[in-house]
Design a protein around this motif. Sequence first.
Motif, PDB file in Angstrom:
ATOM      1  N   SER A  37      81.030  85.022 -11.070  1.00  0.00           N
ATOM      2  CA  SER A  37      81.948  84.446 -12.051  1.00  0.00           C
ATOM      3  C   SER A  37      83.306  85.128 -12.011  1.00  0.00           C
ATOM      4  CB  SER A  37      81.351  84.482 -13.458  1.00  0.00           C
ATOM      5  OG  SER A  37      81.049  85.798 -13.826  1.00  0.00           O
ATOM      6  N   ARG A  38      83.354  86.421 -11.698  1.00  0.00           N
ATOM      7  CA  ARG A  38      84.649  87.105 -11.561  1.00  0.00           C
ATOM      8  C   ARG A  38      85.447  86.560 -10.377  1.00  0.00           C
ATOM      9  NH1 ARG A  38      81.706  92.130 -12.113  1.00  0.00           N
ATOM     10  NH2 ARG A  38      82.123  92.508  -9.938  1.00  0.00           N
ATOM     11  N   LYS A  39      84.764  86.154  -9.330  1.00  0.00           N
ATOM     12  CA  LYS A  39      85.444  85.709  -8.116  1.00  0.00           C
ATOM     13  C   LYS A  39      85.914  84.258  -8.188  1.00  0.00           C
ATOM     14  CE  LYS A  39      83.350  88.982  -4.985  1.00  0.00           C
ATOM     15  NZ  LYS A  39      82.591  89.212  -3.781  1.00  0.00           N
ATOM     16  N   VAL A  40      85.165  83.409  -8.872  1.00  0.00           N
ATOM     17  CA  VAL A  40      85.506  81.980  -8.848  1.00  0.00           C
ATOM     18  C   VAL A  40      86.002  81.439 -10.181  1.00  0.00           C
ATOM     19  CG1 VAL A  40      83.901  81.518  -6.972  1.00  0.00           C
ATOM     20  CG2 VAL A  40      83.160  81.201  -9.326  1.00  0.00           C
ATOM     21  N   ASP A  41      85.847  82.197 -11.237  1.00  0.00           N
ATOM     22  CA  ASP A  41      86.229  81.723 -12.567  1.00  0.00           C
ATOM     23  C   ASP A  41      87.685  82.090 -12.835  1.00  0.00           C
ATOM     24  OD1 ASP A  41      85.824  80.416 -14.936  1.00  0.00           O
ATOM     25  OD2 ASP A  41      84.688  82.029 -15.880  1.00  0.00           O
ATOM     26  N   ASP A  42      88.602  81.295 -12.313  1.00  0.00           N
ATOM     27  CA  ASP A  42      90.027  81.584 -12.485  1.00  0.00           C
ATOM     28  C   ASP A  42      90.479  81.311 -13.920  1.00  0.00           C
ATOM     29  OD1 ASP A  42      90.474  78.820 -12.756  1.00  0.00           O
ATOM     30  OD2 ASP A  42      90.953  78.595 -10.646  1.00  0.00           O
ATOM     31  N   LEU A  43      91.716  81.610 -14.205  1.00  0.00           N
ATOM     32  CA  LEU A  43      92.251  81.499 -15.556  1.00  0.00           C
ATOM     33  C   LEU A  43      92.071  80.093 -16.129  1.00  0.00           C
ATOM     34  CD1 LEU A  43      93.738  82.745 -17.929  1.00  0.00           C
ATOM     35  CD2 LEU A  43      95.884  82.154 -16.799  1.00  0.00           C
ATOM     36  N   TRP A  44      92.362  79.054 -15.338  1.00  0.00           N
ATOM     37  CA  TRP A  44      92.262  77.683 -15.840  1.00  0.00           C
ATOM     38  C   TRP A  44      90.827  77.320 -16.175  1.00  0.00           C
ATOM     39  CZ3 TRP A  44      96.512  76.314 -17.723  1.00  0.00           C
ATOM     40  CH2 TRP A  44      97.713  76.679 -17.124  1.00  0.00           C
ATOM     41  N   LYS A  45      89.888  77.759 -15.354  1.00  0.00           N
ATOM     42  CA  LYS A  45      88.483  77.489 -15.644  1.00  0.00           C
ATOM     43  C   LYS A  45      88.056  78.206 -16.919  1.00  0.00           C
ATOM     44  CE  LYS A  45      86.958  76.666 -10.937  1.00  0.00           C
ATOM     45  NZ  LYS A  45      86.288  77.269  -9.797  1.00  0.00           N
ATOM     46  N   LYS A  46      88.538  79.452 -17.099  1.00  0.00           N
ATOM     47  CA  LYS A  46      88.200  80.191 -18.315  1.00  0.00           C
ATOM     48  C   LYS A  46      88.756  79.500 -19.545  1.00  0.00           C
ATOM     49  CE  LYS A  46      87.822  84.670 -16.147  1.00  0.00           C
ATOM     50  NZ  LYS A  46      88.402  85.976 -15.957  1.00  0.00           N
ATOM     51  N   TYR A  66      79.271  83.261  -1.603  1.00  0.00           N
ATOM     52  CA  TYR A  66      79.550  84.582  -2.154  1.00  0.00           C
ATOM     53  C   TYR A  66      78.309  85.464  -2.241  1.00  0.00           C
ATOM     54  CZ  TYR A  66      83.964  82.446  -3.495  1.00  0.00           C
ATOM     55  OH  TYR A  66      85.182  81.806  -3.471  1.00  0.00           O
TER      56      TYR A  66
END
Length: 163
Positions: A37-46, A66
């Motif tokens: 989640s740290r690698k693929v969860d960018d700001l917009w997704k958050k 990953y």
Amino acid sequence: FGGIHLIAVSNDADSEYNSLLQAGYSGVIPQRLAELSRKVDDLWKKIWRKLTGRPLVLPYSTASRYFIGGCEQSPKCYPVLIPNWDNSPRSGKRALILNGASPQSFRHHAREILALQKDLVFLKSWNEWAEGNYMEPDQRFGLGYLKVLKETLSAVKPAQNHR
């Protein structure tokens, strides 16, 4: 593998590998789902997840890219087979759901892990039903995951015997 071995499970195995071995652990198991989640969860997704109250849903095929990092190339880093994942029953909107996991998609991941030719490989879960992570037969895929694992192991065993 004689004797007792203490193996660390790390949420950041790529950067902690050397320090964990220096601390006295015999090896390291990377916890790739925690890193995912740290690698693929960018700001917009958050932001989207916060606004909608929905969990992070990723295609298994995307997530499995990953599941192997730099640590797995090291001699005392032991990879983990991850057949599927959905911890929404426990985590609700903070969950991670790998969508589209199947025996066929697991086959590709298992081949990549076993191609590392490690003497020890871990299976994330045999029957972790509450987190949607299991190999055990079910109504949807029957013995599918077990058959894929057996086929994949059979294909690499002859190659590993020649090391």
